[in-house]
Design a protein around this motif. Sequence first.
Motif, short mmCIF file in Angstrom:
data_model
loop_
_atom_site.label_atom_id
_atom_site.label_comp_id
_atom_site.label_asym_id
_atom_site.label_seq_id
_atom_site.Cartn_x
_atom_site.Cartn_y
_atom_site.Cartn_z
N THR A 158 -6.10 -7.41 3.38
CA THR A 158 -5.09 -6.68 3.99
C THR A 158 -4.19 -7.19 4.85
N ASP B 54 0.84 -1.11 -0.07
CA ASP B 54 -0.09 0.01 -0.17
C ASP B 54 0.79 1.41 -0.15
N THR C 235 -5.42 2.00 -0.50
CA THR C 235 -5.82 0.50 -0.97
C THR C 235 -6.04 -0.37 0.31
N THR C 236 -5.68 0.25 1.64
CA THR C 236 -6.02 -0.68 2.78
C THR C 236 -7.25 -0.44 3.12
#
Length: 295
Positions: free
Chosen positions: A63, A40, A273-274
């Motif tokens: 994640t 990320d 993205t996380t």
Amino acid sequence: MADYVISCCSTADLTKEHMEARDIKYACFHYELDGKEYLDDLGVSMSLPDFYKAMENGAMTKTSQINQSEYMDYFRQFLDDGKDILHCSLSSGISGTVNSARLAKEALEEEYPDRKIYVIDSLAASSGFGLLMDKLADLRDSGMDIDTLAAWTEEHKLEVNHWFFSSDLTFFIRGGRVSKTAGFIGGVLNICPFLNVSYKGELIVRDKIRTKKKAIKEMLVKMQELCKDGADYSEKVYISNSACYEDAKAVADLIEAAFPKMNGKVEIDDIGTTIGSHTGPGTVALFFWGKKRED
């Protein structure tokens, strides 16, 4: 120049350019997209539009937080350069990464007894976390020493207000945050969950608003109700969004019209993205300085 660095997780959801311009260091979370692992890293490995497009096309995400060993390697680069560290982590109400950072701190304090390492639970997320870090950069640049800055952070971090809504329940259902039945009904009725981050740093659903248009207006209502100095608000405002820029811009336009004394324009960033792996596309989040979050 300060003899310490301020640092955070990539989940502060600011751009790489913003981080570099403000000299904010960051450690990267990890995520998987259809089984392939990525960092990320603020859109460097994969652009955020491509990431959300893949999710819309059915890609599965997962994640993982930063572990102790990674934090030790990350912190060492600053300690070896003779710098002290003030590191803020993603909220403990969302992730356990702060525990890994604290274990790394304890181990490194034995190796570097002359250096200071602060690890602070931000109790913040996404660009609310980023708003806090940007303020810390201001205070560092004003000449505040690391001990005073650490104390200031602990005292004021709950003044960062976070309000979110989502117009797409697909990924809330996939992640188990919303049942399939409730998600189906919510989709039919155009219901947008309205959430905030609590004083414990947890995401809490506060309301279920019918239609995105009403949810956008409710963002303004919340800021008017809770922000510092009311209509005379003069701090910065950040908004993050997951592949729904026009919705974010609609909120920003309302905020800018209502708060003419704010510090600059509303900054609109992408949810990284996380956090985005859990929200999916369609989420808008508003962040501002205001009343301290309480039970």
